[in-house]
Each structure stands twice: as structure tokens, then as C-alpha cells.
Design a protein around this motif. Structure first.
Motif, PDB file in Angstrom:
ATOM      1  N   UNK A 174       0.717  -1.024  -0.358  1.00 57.31           N
ATOM      2  CA  UNK A 174       0.224  -0.298  -0.142  1.00 57.31           C
ATOM      3  C   UNK A 174       0.958   0.955   0.080  1.00 57.31           C
ATOM      4  N   UNK A 175       0.085   2.635  -1.026  1.00 53.86           N
ATOM      5  CA  UNK A 175       0.847   3.865  -0.693  1.00 53.86           C
ATOM      6  C   UNK A 175      -0.194   4.978  -0.747  1.00 53.86           C
ATOM      7  N   UNK A 176       0.824   5.719   0.001  1.00 55.36           N
ATOM      8  CA  UNK A 176      -0.531   7.192   0.412  1.00 55.36           C
ATOM      9  C   UNK A 176       0.484   8.157   0.592  1.00 55.36           C
ATOM     10  N   UNK A 177      -0.721   9.571   0.125  1.00 56.86           N
ATOM     11  CA  UNK A 177      -0.748  10.902  -0.209  1.00 56.86           C
ATOM     12  C   UNK A 177       0.253  11.187   1.183  1.00 56.86           C
ATOM     13  N   UNK A 178       0.617  11.671   1.198  1.00 55.76           N
ATOM     14  CA  UNK A 178       1.718  12.727   3.048  1.00 55.76           C
ATOM     15  C   UNK A 178      -0.312  13.258   3.481  1.00 55.76           C
ATOM     16  N   UNK A 179      -0.638  13.939   2.394  1.00 55.67           N
ATOM     17  CA  UNK A 179      -1.677  14.483   3.047  1.00 55.67           C
ATOM     18  C   UNK A 179      -2.680  13.228   3.975  1.00 55.67           C
ATOM     19  N   UNK A 180      -2.846  12.317   3.855  1.00 53.48           N
ATOM     20  CA  UNK A 180      -3.993  11.299   4.207  1.00 53.48           C
ATOM     21  C   UNK A 180      -3.000   9.846   5.245  1.00 53.48           C
ATOM     22  N   UNK A 181      -1.642   9.930   5.254  1.00 55.91           N
ATOM     23  CA  UNK A 181      -1.103   8.881   5.658  1.00 55.91           C
ATOM     24  C   UNK A 181      -1.474   9.205   7.634  1.00 55.91           C
ATOM     25  N   UNK A 182      -1.938   7.207   7.892  1.00 58.09           N
ATOM     26  CA  UNK A 182      -1.925   7.651   9.557  1.00 58.09           C
ATOM     27  C   UNK A 182      -3.882   8.074   9.574  1.00 58.09           C
ATOM     28  N   UNK A 183      -4.196   8.434   8.553  1.00 57.79           N
ATOM     29  CA  UNK A 183      -5.144   8.657   8.504  1.00 57.79           C
ATOM     30  C   UNK A 183      -6.583   8.320   7.675  1.00 57.79           C
ATOM     31  N   UNK A 184      -6.346   7.320   6.439  1.00 63.71           N
ATOM     32  CA  UNK A 184      -6.982   6.528   5.749  1.00 63.71           C
ATOM     33  C   UNK A 184      -6.228   5.201   5.571  1.00 63.71           C
ATOM     34  N   UNK A 185      -6.629   4.118   5.505  1.00 57.73           N
ATOM     35  CA  UNK A 185      -6.429   3.236   5.179  1.00 57.73           C
ATOM     36  C   UNK A 185      -7.615   2.491   3.705  1.00 57.73           C
ATOM     37  N   UNK A 186      -6.017   1.983   2.689  1.00 57.54           N
ATOM     38  CA  UNK A 186      -7.366   0.985   1.695  1.00 57.54           C
ATOM     39  C   UNK A 186      -6.894  -0.241   1.835  1.00 57.54           C
ATOM     40  N   UNK A 187      -7.493  -1.248   1.265  1.00 58.44           N
ATOM     41  CA  UNK A 187      -7.633  -2.621   1.483  1.00 58.44           C
ATOM     42  C   UNK A 187      -8.458  -3.409   0.422  1.00 58.44           C
ATOM     43  N   UNK A 188      -8.417  -4.676   0.493  1.00 63.06           N
ATOM     44  CA  UNK A 188      -9.412  -4.906  -0.958  1.00 63.06           C
ATOM     45  C   UNK A 188      -9.294  -6.704  -0.260  1.00 63.06           C
ATOM     46  N   UNK A 189     -10.254  -6.640  -0.641  1.00 63.13           N
ATOM     47  CA  UNK A 189     -11.064  -8.206  -0.972  1.00 63.13           C
ATOM     48  C   UNK A 189     -11.154  -8.878  -2.385  1.00 63.13           C
ATOM     49  N   UNK A 190     -10.230 -10.074  -3.137  1.00 66.18           N
ATOM     50  CA  UNK A 190     -10.150 -10.310  -4.044  1.00 66.18           C
ATOM     51  C   UNK A 190     -11.528 -11.297  -4.172  1.00 66.18           C
ATOM     52  N   UNK A 191     -11.547 -11.723  -3.577  1.00 68.76           N
ATOM     53  CA  UNK A 191     -13.008 -12.433  -3.316  1.00 68.76           C
ATOM     54  C   UNK A 191     -14.034 -11.593  -3.896  1.00 68.76           C
ATOM     55  N   UNK A 192     -14.568 -10.731  -3.273  1.00 68.32           N
ATOM     56  CA  UNK A 192     -15.091  -9.831  -4.143  1.00 68.32           C
ATOM     57  C   UNK A 192     -15.604  -9.234  -4.540  1.00 68.32           C
ATOM     58  N   UNK A 193     -13.980  -8.897  -4.947  1.00 70.17           N
ATOM     59  CA  UNK A 193     -13.925  -7.595  -6.368  1.00 70.17           C
ATOM     60  C   UNK A 193     -14.046  -6.511  -6.496  1.00 70.17           C
ATOM     61  N   UNK A 194     -13.529  -5.773  -4.725  1.00 72.41           N
ATOM     62  CA  UNK A 194     -13.565  -5.190  -4.218  1.00 72.41           C
ATOM     63  C   UNK A 194     -12.626  -4.757  -3.479  1.00 72.41           C
ATOM     64  N   UNK A 195     -13.019  -3.027  -3.678  1.00 71.38           N
ATOM     65  CA  UNK A 195     -11.146  -2.458  -3.021  1.00 71.38           C
ATOM     66  C   UNK A 195     -11.822  -1.173  -1.761  1.00 71.38           C
ATOM     67  N   UNK A 196     -11.720  -0.959  -0.961  1.00 65.99           N
ATOM     68  CA  UNK A 196     -11.801  -0.178   0.151  1.00 65.99           C
ATOM     69  C   UNK A 196     -10.431   0.953   0.466  1.00 65.99           C
ATOM     70  N   UNK A 197     -11.938   2.272   0.981  1.00 69.14           N
ATOM     71  CA  UNK A 197     -10.944   3.356   1.334  1.00 69.14           C
ATOM     72  C   UNK A 197     -11.480   3.790   2.828  1.00 69.14           C
ATOM     73  N   UNK A 198     -11.337   2.983   4.144  1.00 73.70           N
ATOM     74  CA  UNK A 198     -11.178   3.875   5.557  1.00 73.70           C
ATOM     75  C   UNK A 198     -10.535   4.775   5.763  1.00 73.70           C
ATOM     76  N   UNK A 199     -11.841   5.857   5.641  1.00 74.08           N
ATOM     77  CA  UNK A 199     -11.015   7.292   6.236  1.00 74.08           C
ATOM     78  C   UNK A 199     -11.299   7.795   7.684  1.00 74.08           C
ATOM     79  N   UNK A 200     -10.898   7.749   8.348  1.00 69.42           N
ATOM     80  CA  UNK A 200     -10.548   8.792   9.880  1.00 69.42           C
ATOM     81  C   UNK A 200     -10.305   9.698   9.672  1.00 69.42           C
ATOM     82  N   UNK A 201     -10.741  10.526  10.957  1.00 68.35           N
ATOM     83  CA  UNK A 201     -10.761  11.763  11.223  1.00 68.35           C
ATOM     84  C   UNK A 201     -10.311  12.800  10.501  1.00 68.35           C
ATOM     85  N   UNK A 202     -11.820  12.446   9.353  1.00 72.06           N
ATOM     86  CA  UNK A 202     -11.322  13.349   8.587  1.00 72.06           C
ATOM     87  C   UNK A 202     -11.254  14.734   8.377  1.00 72.06           C
ATOM     88  N   UNK A 203     -10.902  15.635   7.686  1.00 75.83           N
ATOM     89  CA  UNK A 203     -10.537  17.034   7.892  1.00 75.83           C
ATOM     90  C   UNK A 203     -11.519  17.607   6.824  1.00 75.83           C
TER      91      UNK A 203
END
Length: 123
Positions: free
Chosen positions: A57-86
Motif C-alpha cells: 500500500x501507498x499513501x499521499x502524505x496528506x492522508x497517511x495515518x488517517x486513511x487505510x486502503x484494503x482489498x477483498x479479491x473474493x468480492x472484487x472490492x477495494x475499500x478506503x477507510x477514512x478516519x479523522x476527516x478534515x
């Protein structure tokens, strides 16, 4: 061509959380890098996060530590969990599929794009 459909956007207060989802069609999902980009009004579309086919995984500096990208290949789905939104996270968020198993942070490495989902963070 991969078809991508995003969901999960909405209005949230500063400090809150949202989870974006992107469902991909096609049989190449597991072998493709996936990414999230965003575009605020009057600004260029910018890289947010990417995940390679083997889940590096790779992140822009502006979101590092707050956002998390993940994937579920069985569901053909990618997620973006966004915390501490500004307020500055307010933008249309786009899911993108890479041409291959890995990708840089550049838009040119991604060949398929979703229609976008609006994220609005109120301050």
C-alpha cells in the motif's frame, strides 16, 4: 475495460469517519493495482492511496495515518477507510484500476475509472 462502481460517500463532521467501497467487474481484479484519487472544486485530481495486487500500500502524505486502503479479491472490492476527516478532505473520490499489478501515484498508470462519490466534511 474494467467497470468500477463507488459507494459510501456522504456528509460527515470533521473528526468523523467514512468507508468508501469500489466494486469492480471483470476477471482481472486480483492481478490489478487499485487506487483512490480525489478532486476538489477548482483543483486537479490528486492521488490518495493505492494497493498493489500483492497488497503493498501507498499513501499521499496528506492522508497517511488517517486513511487505510484494503482489498477483498473474493468480492472484487477495494475499500478506503477514512478516519479523522478534515474539511480539506472534501472532494469527489474516484476509484481507479491499474494497467498491471503495480502502479505509481500517477494517473497515467490507471486505465479504468469509476464515476466518483462525493465526500463532504463539515467543520
Amino acid at each position: 475495460q474494467v467497470q468500477l462502481v463507488e459507494s459510501g460517500g456522504g456528509l460527515v463532521q470533521a473528526g468523523g469517519s467514512l468507508r468508501l467501497s469500489c466494486v469492480a467487474s471483470g476477471r482481472t481484479f486480483s492481478s490489478s493495482a487499485m487506487g483512490w484519487f480525489r478532486q476538489a472544486p477548482g483543483k486537479e485530481r490528486e492521488f490518495v492511496a493505492s494497493i498493489w495486487s500483492w497488497s503493498s500500500t501507498y499513501y499521499a502524505d496528506s492522508v497517511k495515518g488517517r486513511f487505510t486502503i484494503s482489498r477483498d479479491n473474493a468480492k472484487n472490492t477495494v475499500y478506503l477507510q477514512m478516519n479523522t476527516l478534515k474539511a480539506e478532505d472534501t472532494a469527489v473520490y474516484y476509484c481507479a484500476a491499474g494497467f498491471g499489478p503495480k502502479a505509481t501515484m500517477q494517473r497515467r498508470d490507471f486505465g479504468s475509472w469509476g464515476q466518483g462519490t462525493q465526500v463532504t466534511v463539515s467543520s
